[in-house]
Design a protein around this motif. Sequence first.
Motif, PDB file in Angstrom:
ATOM      1  N   ALA A 234       0.827  -1.206   0.000  1.00  0.00           N
ATOM      2  CA  ALA A 234       0.000   0.000   0.000  1.00  0.00           C
ATOM      3  C   ALA A 234       0.861   1.256   0.000  1.00  0.00           C
ATOM      4  CB  ALA A 234      -0.914   0.001   1.223  1.00  0.00           C
ATOM      5  N   LEU A 235       0.208   2.354  -0.397  1.00  0.00           N
ATOM      6  CA  LEU A 235       0.825   3.680  -0.380  1.00  0.00           C
ATOM      7  C   LEU A 235      -0.085   4.647   0.351  1.00  0.00           C
ATOM      8  CD1 LEU A 235       1.706   4.096  -4.182  1.00  0.00           C
ATOM      9  CD2 LEU A 235       3.250   3.344  -2.368  1.00  0.00           C
ATOM     10  N   PHE A 236       0.511   5.646   0.978  1.00  0.00           N
ATOM     11  CA  PHE A 236      -0.249   6.780   1.489  1.00  0.00           C
ATOM     12  C   PHE A 236       0.416   8.011   0.898  1.00  0.00           C
ATOM     13  CE2 PHE A 236      -2.007   9.990   4.186  1.00  0.00           C
ATOM     14  CZ  PHE A 236      -3.278   9.517   4.474  1.00  0.00           C
ATOM     15  N   LEU A 237      -0.327   8.749   0.067  1.00  0.00           N
ATOM     16  CA  LEU A 237       0.204   9.905  -0.647  1.00  0.00           C
ATOM     17  C   LEU A 237      -0.182  11.192   0.064  1.00  0.00           C
ATOM     18  CD1 LEU A 237      -0.741   8.863  -4.292  1.00  0.00           C
ATOM     19  CD2 LEU A 237       1.348   8.332  -3.026  1.00  0.00           C
ATOM     20  N   THR A 238       0.799  12.081   0.205  1.00  0.00           N
ATOM     21  CA  THR A 238       0.578  13.403   0.786  1.00  0.00           C
ATOM     22  C   THR A 238       1.168  14.424  -0.174  1.00  0.00           C
ATOM     23  OG1 THR A 238       0.889  12.427   2.973  1.00  0.00           O
ATOM     24  CG2 THR A 238       0.915  14.817   2.840  1.00  0.00           C
ATOM     25  N   LEU A 239       0.396  15.454  -0.486  1.00  0.00           N
ATOM     26  CA  LEU A 239       0.852  16.496  -1.399  1.00  0.00           C
ATOM     27  C   LEU A 239       1.045  17.806  -0.668  1.00  0.00           C
ATOM     28  CD1 LEU A 239      -1.646  15.444  -4.072  1.00  0.00           C
ATOM     29  CD2 LEU A 239       0.782  15.666  -4.550  1.00  0.00           C
ATOM     30  N   HIS A 240       2.130  18.469  -1.004  1.00  0.00           N
ATOM     31  CA  HIS A 240       2.380  19.812  -0.501  1.00  0.00           C
ATOM     32  C   HIS A 240       3.001  20.596  -1.644  1.00  0.00           C
ATOM     33  CE1 HIS A 240       3.135  23.048   2.254  1.00  0.00           C
ATOM     34  NE2 HIS A 240       4.401  23.068   1.887  1.00  0.00           N
ATOM     35  N   GLU A 241       2.210  21.504  -2.238  1.00  0.00           N
ATOM     36  CA  GLU A 241       2.610  22.267  -3.417  1.00  0.00           C
ATOM     37  C   GLU A 241       3.044  21.296  -4.514  1.00  0.00           C
ATOM     38  OE1 GLU A 241       5.236  25.431  -2.204  1.00  0.00           O
ATOM     39  OE2 GLU A 241       3.766  26.163  -0.759  1.00  0.00           O
ATOM     40  N   ALA A 242       4.292  21.371  -4.975  1.00  0.00           N
ATOM     41  CA  ALA A 242       4.736  20.494  -6.066  1.00  0.00           C
ATOM     42  C   ALA A 242       5.482  19.268  -5.553  1.00  0.00           C
ATOM     43  CB  ALA A 242       5.615  21.266  -7.037  1.00  0.00           C
ATOM     44  N   GLU A 243       5.396  18.988  -4.242  1.00  0.00           N
ATOM     45  CA  GLU A 243       6.059  17.819  -3.668  1.00  0.00           C
ATOM     46  C   GLU A 243       5.050  16.728  -3.338  1.00  0.00           C
ATOM     47  OE1 GLU A 243      10.072  19.432  -1.489  1.00  0.00           O
ATOM     48  OE2 GLU A 243       8.393  18.824  -0.260  1.00  0.00           O
ATOM     49  N   LEU A 244       5.450  15.508  -3.635  1.00  0.00           N
ATOM     50  CA  LEU A 244       4.642  14.335  -3.317  1.00  0.00           C
ATOM     51  C   LEU A 244       5.428  13.474  -2.343  1.00  0.00           C
ATOM     52  CD1 LEU A 244       2.170  12.460  -3.915  1.00  0.00           C
ATOM     53  CD2 LEU A 244       3.590  11.410  -5.684  1.00  0.00           C
ATOM     54  N   THR A 245       4.856  13.249  -1.163  1.00  0.00           N
ATOM     55  CA  THR A 245       5.463  12.335  -0.200  1.00  0.00           C
ATOM     56  C   THR A 245       4.727  11.010  -0.305  1.00  0.00           C
ATOM     57  OG1 THR A 245       6.055  14.131   1.289  1.00  0.00           O
ATOM     58  CG2 THR A 245       6.013  11.911   2.223  1.00  0.00           C
ATOM     59  N   VAL A 246       5.484   9.972  -0.544  1.00  0.00           N
ATOM     60  CA  VAL A 246       4.935   8.623  -0.668  1.00  0.00           C
ATOM     61  C   VAL A 246       5.389   7.833   0.550  1.00  0.00           C
ATOM     62  CG1 VAL A 246       4.894   6.506  -2.026  1.00  0.00           C
ATOM     63  CG2 VAL A 246       5.044   8.731  -3.182  1.00  0.00           C
ATOM     64  N   ARG A 247       4.437   7.396   1.335  1.00  0.00           N
ATOM     65  CA  ARG A 247       4.728   6.479   2.440  1.00  0.00           C
ATOM     66  C   ARG A 247       4.304   5.104   1.955  1.00  0.00           C
ATOM     67  NH1 ARG A 247       3.048   6.980   8.763  1.00  0.00           N
ATOM     68  NH2 ARG A 247       4.691   5.576   9.464  1.00  0.00           N
ATOM     69  N   ALA A 248       5.265   4.229   1.787  1.00  0.00           N
ATOM     70  CA  ALA A 248       5.010   2.905   1.226  1.00  0.00           C
ATOM     71  C   ALA A 248       5.106   1.848   2.316  1.00  0.00           C
ATOM     72  CB  ALA A 248       6.019   2.605   0.125  1.00  0.00           C
ATOM     73  N   ALA A 249       4.189   0.886   2.281  1.00  0.00           N
ATOM     74  CA  ALA A 249       4.209  -0.251   3.202  1.00  0.00           C
ATOM     75  C   ALA A 249       4.532  -1.508   2.398  1.00  0.00           C
ATOM     76  CB  ALA A 249       2.867  -0.407   3.900  1.00  0.00           C
ATOM     77  N   TYR A 250       5.571  -2.204   2.835  1.00  0.00           N
ATOM     78  CA  TYR A 250       6.031  -3.415   2.164  1.00  0.00           C
ATOM     79  C   TYR A 250       5.909  -4.610   3.093  1.00  0.00           C
ATOM     80  CZ  TYR A 250       8.507  -0.170  -0.932  1.00  0.00           C
ATOM     81  OH  TYR A 250       8.822   0.830  -1.806  1.00  0.00           O
ATOM     82  N   SER A 251       5.684  -5.764   2.492  1.00  0.00           N
ATOM     83  CA  SER A 251       5.796  -7.028   3.202  1.00  0.00           C
ATOM     84  C   SER A 251       7.114  -7.647   2.762  1.00  0.00           C
ATOM     85  CB  SER A 251       4.636  -7.947   2.839  1.00  0.00           C
ATOM     86  OG  SER A 251       4.809  -9.205   3.449  1.00  0.00           O
ATOM     87  N   SER A 252       7.950  -7.974   3.729  1.00  0.00           N
ATOM     88  CA  SER A 252       9.256  -8.541   3.416  1.00  0.00           C
ATOM     89  C   SER A 252       9.547  -9.682   4.377  1.00  0.00           C
ATOM     90  CB  SER A 252      10.332  -7.457   3.527  1.00  0.00           C
ATOM     91  OG  SER A 252      11.595  -7.992   3.258  1.00  0.00           O
ATOM     92  N   LEU A 253       9.543 -10.875   3.845  1.00  0.00           N
ATOM     93  CA  LEU A 253       9.821 -12.071   4.640  1.00  0.00           C
ATOM     94  C   LEU A 253       8.947 -12.158   5.883  1.00  0.00           C
ATOM     95  CD1 LEU A 253      13.711 -11.931   4.334  1.00  0.00           C
ATOM     96  CD2 LEU A 253      12.129 -13.318   2.972  1.00  0.00           C
ATOM     97  N   GLY A 254       7.674 -11.846   5.730  1.00  0.00           N
ATOM     98  CA  GLY A 254       6.715 -11.983   6.817  1.00  0.00           C
ATOM     99  C   GLY A 254       6.613 -10.806   7.756  1.00  0.00           C
ATOM    100  N   SER A 255       7.412  -9.768   7.552  1.00  0.00           N
ATOM    101  CA  SER A 255       7.301  -8.591   8.404  1.00  0.00           C
ATOM    102  C   SER A 255       6.992  -7.362   7.552  1.00  0.00           C
ATOM    103  CB  SER A 255       8.598  -8.384   9.205  1.00  0.00           C
ATOM    104  OG  SER A 255       9.658  -8.097   8.329  1.00  0.00           O
TER     105      SER A 255
END
Length: 173
Positions: free
Chosen positions: A54-75
């Motif tokens: 999943a991603l959670f996107l936050t915009l501030h003017e011309a900047e995009l902050t992407v908070r990404a959630a990964y599954s890696s080896l069960g965590s």
Amino acid sequence: MEARLLSAILGVVLVQAETAVQSLDLPRLAGFWREVGVASKQHLALTTPKRLEALFLTLHEAELTVRAAYSSLGSCETENIVGSEVNVSGKFVFPGRREIRVIDTDYERYAILRLSLAWRGEDVHVLKYFARSLEEDYEPGLWKFRELAADTGLFLVARHGQCAKLLKQVSLH
């Protein structure tokens, strides 16, 4: 001959989808998105052990902050990446020669993104389908994704993983 014609038609559809996004309403794109589908010609993009949920996107003017959630080896792992919009609406560049381009979205239920990155000296291109909901994939958007991905190799993932749920809960608070 038919395969070349199909590729040409899909190429035109993809170009039309990219140009149609010129009037993108970026603030409406912000928020939670769960990854549902992946399409790529590069096998590595489909078999990585660190899988985006999943991603959670936050915009501030011309900047995009992407908070990404990964599954890696069960965590679960999260990563924050800040990119900036370039001269085309819906196209963002990130450190490490990474780029995200919004191909299509209805803002409320689905988004189709094209990710480009350099990996081990190769340019890797991946189409990704995202849904707002943890439970529903939104079939009309999924059909658009399938049409765009028809000639690239398609890998659909119905992940209802814990990492996506955690990202949604944490980001909405």
